[in-house]
Every structure is written in structure tokens, then in C-alpha cells.
Design an enzyme around this catalytic site. Structure first.
Site, mmCIF file in Angstrom:
data_model
loop_
_atom_site.group_PDB
_atom_site.id
_atom_site.type_symbol
_atom_site.label_atom_id
_atom_site.label_comp_id
_atom_site.label_asym_id
_atom_site.label_seq_id
_atom_site.Cartn_x
_atom_site.Cartn_y
_atom_site.Cartn_z
ATOM 1 N N ARG A 95 0.839 -1.200 0.000
ATOM 2 C CA ARG A 95 0.000 0.000 0.000
ATOM 3 C C ARG A 95 0.877 1.256 0.000
ATOM 4 N NH1 ARG A 95 -5.052 2.052 3.859
ATOM 5 N NH2 ARG A 95 -5.045 4.163 3.015
ATOM 6 N N CYS A 171 -18.971 -1.445 0.012
ATOM 7 C CA CYS A 171 -18.044 -0.425 0.523
ATOM 8 C C CYS A 171 -18.732 0.298 1.676
ATOM 9 C CB CYS A 171 -17.681 0.561 -0.582
ATOM 10 S SG CYS A 171 -16.621 1.923 -0.039
ATOM 11 N N ASP A 172 -17.963 0.614 2.720
ATOM 12 C CA ASP A 172 -18.571 1.274 3.880
ATOM 13 C C ASP A 172 -18.527 2.794 3.809
ATOM 14 O OD1 ASP A 172 -15.900 1.770 4.351
ATOM 15 O OD2 ASP A 172 -15.848 0.868 6.333
ATOM 16 N N TYR A 266 -14.426 10.687 -2.060
ATOM 17 C CA TYR A 266 -13.335 10.210 -2.907
ATOM 18 C C TYR A 266 -13.268 10.926 -4.249
ATOM 19 C CZ TYR A 266 -11.984 6.323 0.126
ATOM 20 O OH TYR A 266 -11.510 5.567 1.165
#
Length: 443
Positions: A95, A171-172, A266
Site C-alpha cells: 500500500r 463499501c462502507d 473520494y
């Protein structure tokens, strides 16, 4: 009549999210009774640290629930009703590369958006498909609820390569934002209202929010977002680090470009890429924050519980991440027909968008799965942005399937975070070196 008792497997048992998920499941036994809870991971040592602490929590709170953990797929996936998948392929070391390599080239470095998300997607596809195959072999009637990122690319891959599988990609982030919306207008949580939403994963907009009496709540929420984004004057919620608060504040600008709708945070990485890169700490990214924060905190708490032999004073608590997947499991198990935002094949739900696109929409969930709610036509601004993003995601899956360097270069070049084909190529070549143990060979 007693409720059905379920057997649940958490795949990715060594995740930092596992203890909170276990706590949530134990707190929900009245609505989702358990007979068995299992953990599965291919990292034996990491999982053991988490699992031994979870065993103590379960023994103290619900000793009647049978608990086990394993690295053996047959043992893990046999006699399972629900698989909750939360893999991080490459762990935080990769990541960190997903974030820092794009930043080196002046491009957004983020784990699910832009080049980093594409890199992560190519690492995740094979392992997720492997989990689906294990489930179908050992528990063919089970459902897999997949939290593994990047959900958009994983969803496209499972749609394409396992089209008949019982997997639901989720997705949360919409859940987290809806809970914030509720709190800033004085409601308890997101279940106090009903929403309409459309988009792709990490790329969407709310179009309508009403309470259960039908009152329009959008104006009050919109007024808050115009003033301070999705930030709030409370410690509630699971995203409170400064990097997240900066993202929450960015909703102000995102709302200005589309004042009729409320944005997913996002979108910042696509529509505010230049300022995101300019203000980012490129040497200490979100991955570093988690390594120095949640990673250390969770594992030190697990070790403390194991050493003390008790979890009665544990800091582990349920959160939005855990509650959403638990609610979904309940809806599937007991046919509650709950309305939930899921990732689904479009199939005409957005009338003027690609039929085979994996989109994120409200769905009605019951024992046979889910039914997307029709959104009709969407405006040209959102449609154009989504078409560019879905093309990038589909090209990434093409590249994984075909082992194609060209398709992956095209995927990066198509992504709105990347300014040119030359920059896309430079990033790609660096990502290939970082991911050589995880990606298919590209030609």
C-alpha cells in the site's frame, strides 16, 4: 420459533478490522444468532495474534459460539453460511508503494483511486477469485460479502470471471458519510432516513435524502456541507485522522461543482487532483499513518488481551465498517428487504449508462440476493466522468486477464488522475517492479 443460527467465516482474519467486526457480531446476536465463527488467513502468525484475542472476547461474551481459526481452506470454508472477505494483498508495505510511486511522478497516491488503486486491483483479483472458488467448492450455498479493495476493480473481475457466484461487493464509505449526515442534522444515525444514490465505487453522488415521513433533508445537509464539508464537531465515526478530515473538508468544493447533489468524498482525488498532490506529504502517506496508528494499536491491544487473559476492559468497539456488513448478513439470512447501497451490474438501472458496468446503487436485499433500484437517466456531467472511470477500470481487468502491458498503460492513461500518456508509462514501469511478485507477467 427460534431464529436460524449462522456459521460465519471472516476471510482475512489477520486484518486490523477483525476485532471490531467480531465485537459487532457479538453485539448483534439477537438479530443474527451465531453457531460458529471462524477466521481464515494465509499469514499464520499475523492471524494468530488477532485470533487469540478474539477467542478471549468470545469466551467472555458468547461462550456458546464455536470459534476457530485456520490457514487451511477446506477447514475454513466447510460448513459456512456467510463469508466476510477483507483481504489486503501485499499488506501495508505494498500500500505504501501504491501511494508513494504516483506521488513521485506528481500524481495522486491513494490506495483505491488512480494508479495506486489500479495496482492494488491487479494484486487483489486472483486471491478474491481463489476465495470464491473455495466457497463454491466447500459451501456452495454460502454468500460472500466482499469488503476487499479496490472494490470497483474486484467487482468488475468477479462479474467477468465468476458471473454466477454468490458474491456481493460492498463499501462502507457511503455508510460512514450517511451517519455523518444524520448526526449533523441531529438524527441518531443513517437508519433515520432513506437515500437515493448513484455512481461507481468511490465515485458517486446522493440525489435524494428523506426522513421516514417523507420530509426532504437535502437542504439542511447541503447547508452544512457548503459551510464545512463532512466535518463535524464530534468524536463519533471511524475516520478522525487529519488526512481524513482534510478529505472531509474537500466536500465543500465538490459540492460547488454539482450543487444539486451531495458528493462522495473520494471524488476529491479525481476532481481536485492538483491540489491533493500539492498539499500531500509525499514522504509520509496514509499508509504510514496506519502503520504507526491503527496497525500498532490493534496488535498491541490484541497482545495485551492475550497476556492478561481477559478482554473485559478492551478498547475494541464496533464501528460503521462492522455494522454495515452485519446488517447485510441479516438481510440475506432473514429476508428483511432492507435498502442498502451495493455494487451491482447496472443492467439498465441507470438508463443512459453501460449495461455491463459495475455501479453503486441502492438495492433491496433479501434471501435471494438483491434487486437494484432504478435511477433513470443521469446528468451529462456525472455520466461523462463515470464513463471515463469505468473505462479505466475495465482496461485494468483486461490487462490482468490478457497479461497486457498495453492495456494497463491505457488504463492508467485513461484515469482522470493521470495527466499524460508519458506520465502513465513512467508510473506503470515503477509499479511493475514493486508488484512483480503479485501481478501476472505483462507483455
Amino acid at each position: 420459533m427460534p431464529k436460524k443460527e449462522s456459521s460465519i467465516l471472516i476471510a482475512g482474519g489477520g486484518s486490523t478490522y477483525t476485532p471490531a467486526l467480531v465485537v459487532m457480531l457479538l453485539e448483534s446476536l439477537d438479530k443474527l444468532p451465531l453457531r460458529k465463527l471462524k477466521l481464515y488467513d494465509n499469514d499464520e502468525e499475523r492471524q494468530k495474534t488477532v485470533a487469540e484475542a478474539c477467542k478471549i472476547i468470545i469466551d467472555e461474551r458468547a461462550p456458546g459460539v464455536e470459534f476457530s481459526y485456520t490457514t487451511d481452506p477446506e477447514e475454513a470454508f466447510t460448513d459456512v453460511d456467510i463469508v466476510m472477505a477483507q483481504l489486503r494483498v501485499g499488506k501495508y508495505a505494498l500500500r505504501e508503494q501504491d501511494e508513494k510511486i504516483p506521488f513521485k511522478h506528481g500524481v495522486v497516491g491513494q490506495e483505491t483511486c488512480g494508479p495506486g488503486g489500479i495496482a492494488y486491483g491487479l494484486r487483489s483479483l486472483g486471491p478474491i477469485i481463489e476465495l470464491v472458488d473455495y466457497m463454491e467448492k466447500y459451501s456452495p450455498d454460502a454468500w460472500m460479502l466482499n469488503y476487499s479493495n479496490p472494490a470497483a476493480i474486484v467487482a468488475e473481475g468477479t462479474r467477468r470471471f465468476r458471473p454466477n457466484s454468490r458474491i456481493i461487493n460492498i463499501c462502507d464509505m457511503p455508510v460512514c458519510l450517511e451517519d455523518i449526515m444524520a448526526r449533523v442534522i441531529g438524527l441518531k444515525d443513517r437508519k433515520d432516513f432513506e437515500t437515493s444514490y448513484f455512481g461507481l465505487n468511490h465515485f458517486g453522488w446522493w440525489t435524494k435524502i428523506v426522513d421516514h415521513e417523507g420530509m426532504d433533508l437535502m437542504p439542511k445537509i447541503s447547508d452544512h456541507v457548503k459551510r464545512q464539508g463532512y466535518t463535524e464537531n464530534t468524536q463519533k465515526g471511524q475516520h478522525k485522522e487529519e488526512s481524513w478530515l482534510e478529505t472531509m473538508r474537500a466536500a465543500k468544493e465538490l459540492h460547488e461543482i454539482e450543487p444539486e447533489f451531495l458528493p462522495n468524498t473520494y471524488l476529491k482525488y479525481y476532481l481536485m487532483a492538483d491540489s491533493t498532490v500539492e498539499h500531500a506529504n509525499k514522504e509520509y502517506t496514509r499508509a504510514d499513518e496506519i502503520i504507526d496508528g491503527r496497525e500498532k494499536d490493534v496488535f498491541s491491544e490484541c497482545r495485551r488481551i492475550t497476556e492478561n487473559g481477559t478482554a473485559k476492559d478492551t478498547s475494541f468497539k464496533s464501528n460503521e465498517h462492522a455494522s454495515f456488513i452485519t446488517d447485510l448478513a441479516c438481510a440475506l439470512t432473514f429476508n428483511t428487504k432492507e435498502r442498502m447501497i451495493l455494487i451491482t451490474e447496472n443492467r439498465g438501472a441507470i438508463a443512459n449508462f453501460a449495461y455491463d458496468a459495475m455501479v453503486e446503487l441502492p438495492c433491496i436485499v433479501g434471501k435471494d440476493g438483491y434487486e437494484p433500484i432504478s435511477m433513470g437517466d443521469i446528468p451529462i456531467f456525472e455520466k461523462g466522468l463515470m464513463e471515463q472511470q469505468i473505462a479505466s477500470e475495465k482496461l485494468a481487468v483486461d490487462a490482468w486477464e490478457q497479461g497486457s502491458y498495453l492495456k494497463l498503460w491505457q488504463s492508467l492513461a485513461m484515469n482522470k488522475t493521470v495527466p499524460s500518456i508519458a506520465v502513465a508509462k513512467d508510473i506503470l514501469d515503477d509499479l511493475i517492479l514493486a508488484n512483480k511478485e503479485f501481478w501476472p507477467e505483462l507483455k
